[in-house]
Each structure stands twice: as structure tokens, then as C-alpha cells.
Design an enzyme around this catalytic site. Structure first.
Site, PDB file in Angstrom:
ATOM      1  N   LEU A 132       0.883  -1.169   0.000  1.00 17.35           N
ATOM      2  CA  LEU A 132       0.000   0.000   0.000  1.00 17.35           C
ATOM      3  C   LEU A 132       0.917   1.214   0.000  1.00 17.35           C
ATOM      4  CD1 LEU A 132      -2.739  -0.946   2.655  1.00 17.35           C
ATOM      5  CD2 LEU A 132      -3.093  -0.675   0.191  1.00 17.35           C
ATOM      6  N   ASP A 133       0.633   2.213  -0.827  1.00 22.21           N
ATOM      7  CA  ASP A 133       1.524   3.362  -0.870  1.00 22.21           C
ATOM      8  C   ASP A 133       1.391   4.210   0.399  1.00 22.21           C
ATOM      9  OD1 ASP A 133      -0.645   5.193  -1.206  1.00 22.21           O
ATOM     10  OD2 ASP A 133      -0.635   4.844  -3.362  1.00 22.21           O
ATOM     11  N   LYS A 134       2.264   5.193   0.516  1.00 25.31           N
ATOM     12  CA  LYS A 134       2.358   5.972   1.753  1.00 25.31           C
ATOM     13  C   LYS A 134       1.037   6.616   2.138  1.00 25.31           C
ATOM     14  CE  LYS A 134       4.811   9.880   3.843  1.00 25.31           C
ATOM     15  NZ  LYS A 134       5.812  10.967   3.632  1.00 25.31           N
TER      16      LYS A 134
END
Length: 268
Positions: A132-134
Site C-alpha cells: 500500500l503506498d504511503k
């Protein structure tokens, strides 16, 4: 898909070099030592390479400092810090990833990573299953079982993933249909398996988006193609496994019933 060329067979020698392990060449199927350690779930490949360079790994009683040192099958005795390498206890857990942390073990820019959520837990090496991206949050799985992780992330065998996404617009039925028809972006075809409106206000809406495969920033890029900016993105389910009421930054081990909800991805 990248294919990796197998390491070249070592040149034959009349005498083994003193103080060096002799490669196990009894089988035509060989893998580098760092990869062997990683595939066994002992550590990540980069960590294995560091251990090997530090002289912490022995093969057949000899210290080996080459991460690509070929290991055949059956594998010779391998020791790490003087202890025989054995199959570690397999761990499977789920985390409610908070927003603002990156999905990596070490970040080159010094940003907080998901591993801060495990501080003080005394867990062995575990790796994220997918990413999952930031700016995204929600359900993220971890394990030290590479084979299980590979099945889970394989688009052909892995379960679908469900997201709740807040957007800065009010998409109509035509837009929802277009999202499910897909769009070409940067040479990749992006499509949602299913999209529906959960609720909407005057200027924003919450969508439920289901993907059967996930490319880099898949949902953000797909929605941007229709002039919809993502305000918040939460993964709420993987297959039948739901995030539920697990608090932000909290984690728990997966139970047998959780594994069953993951369907084909459950460890064999």
C-alpha cells in the site's frame, strides 16, 4: 516477466582452495546462497547478502562470503551464526496500515515504515504481502512464507481486493461504467472489477472499488483518468478477509478461519 540466468558453473579445480567451501554441484538445479536463505523464510535477500558478506554464514562448515555462491539440491548443511538453518515457524498476520508510513523495511529517505507498528513485538523476519503506498491505509498482510505470499499476489490465483475510496467529485453512472471498462495509462491497462457508490455529499463521494490485480498506484491512476482525485484510500478486504474493527497501526495473527477466507491463497 524477468528471467534470471542461472549462475555459471564454477571452473573445475584440481584442489579445493584452502579455507573456502566447495560449491555443491551435485544437481543441475542451483540457486544463490542469499536466495536460498530468503526462500527459506529466514530473512530478506538483501539481509541475507549482508550476513554472508559479514562472514556469518557457513556452508558445509566453511564461511562463504559470496551471496551468489551456488547451492544445489539436496542442499548442504548451512549455518547462520553457528546455528543450523532450519525451517522457521511460519507466521501469517494482518495489519491495519496507518496513513503516512511506507511499505518497506528500510527507507532511503528516512521515512517511517510499516515496521514501526511491530516495535517491541519480538517477531522474526516477516515481509509485506503486496503493498500500500504511503498515502493509503488499511489491510496489509505479512508473512515469512514466500510461497504463500506468491500465491496470494498472483493475479491468476490470488483473491480480489476491496477498497473504500473518497473522491473529490460525484461520478455518474457513465463514469462508473467507464471505470469498469478500463483505460490505457502509461502503457498499462487499468480497470476495476467492480465500482459502486457507497455514499455521497455535495462535492465528494465514497466509492467501493474491487480489483482482481493491482498495479502501481492502480486506483489513483484509474480515477485520475476521469478527473477524479483521491482524497482517501482504504483497503477494507482481501478476498473474504475483512479489516473489521482492527485499530489503526494494530495487528493480529491470522486464524485458521482467516486463512479459509483467503481461499486459494491459504497455505498448503
Amino acid at each position: 516477466m524477468r528471467t534470471r540466468r542461472p549462475p555459471a558453473a564454477p571452473a573445475a579445480r584440481s584442489h579445493a582452495s584452502r579455507g573456502r567451501a566447495t560449491p555443491n554441484v551435485s544437481s543441475s538445479v542451483r540457486h544463490g546462497l542469499a536466495r536460498v536463505l530468503s526462500k527459506a523464510g529466514v530473512c530478506s535477500r538483501s539481509e541475507a547478502a549482508r550476513w554472508i558478506a559479514e562472514g556469518r554464514v557457513r556452508v558445509s562448515g566453511r564461511i562463504v562470503r559470496d551471496p551468489e555462491f551456488p547451492i544445489g539440491q539436496p542442499a548442504p548443511p548451512i549455518e547462520v551464526d553457528g546455528q543450523p538453518m532450519g525451517a522457521p515457524q511460519r507466521l501469517y498476520l494482518m495489519l491495519n496500515k496507518p496513513r503516512g508510513v511506507v511499505t518497506t523495511a528500510q527507507d532511503e529517505r528516512g521515512r517511517d515504515t510499516v515496521y514501526r507498528c511491530f516495535d517491541g513485538a519480538g517477531l522474526p523476519w516477516i515481509a509485506p504481502v503486496g503493498r500500500l503506498d504511503k498515502a493509503s491505509e488499511g489491510l496489509l498482510l505479512f508473512s515469512n512464507d514466500p510461497q504463500w505470499a506468491a500465491r496470494l499476489t498472483d493475479p491468476q490465483t490470488g483473491p480480489h481486493k476491496t477498497y473504500h475510496v473518497q473522491v473529490d467529485g460525484l461520478p455518474d453512472d457513465a463514469t462508473l461504467a467507464a471505470l469498469q471498462a478500463g483505460v490505457e495509462d502509461e502503457g498499462e491497462f487499468l480497470v476495476a472489477q467492480a465500482v459502486r457508490v457507497l455514499r455521497s455529499g455535495d462535492k465528494t463521494a465514497w466509492l467501493e472499488v474491487v480489483l482482481d490485480e493491482g498495479r502501481n498506484r492502480h486506483i489513483r491512476r484509474l480515477l485520475a483518468a476521469f478527473d477524479l482525485q483521491v482524497l482517501r484510500l482504504v483497503r477494507v478486504a482481501i478476498g473474504g478477509l475483512v479489516l473489521g474493527d482492527l485499530g489503526k497501526g494494530q495487528w493480529r495473527m491470522l486464524e485458521v478461519s482467516d486463512q479459509q477466507r483467503l481461499g486459494a491463497a491459504a497455505p498448503g
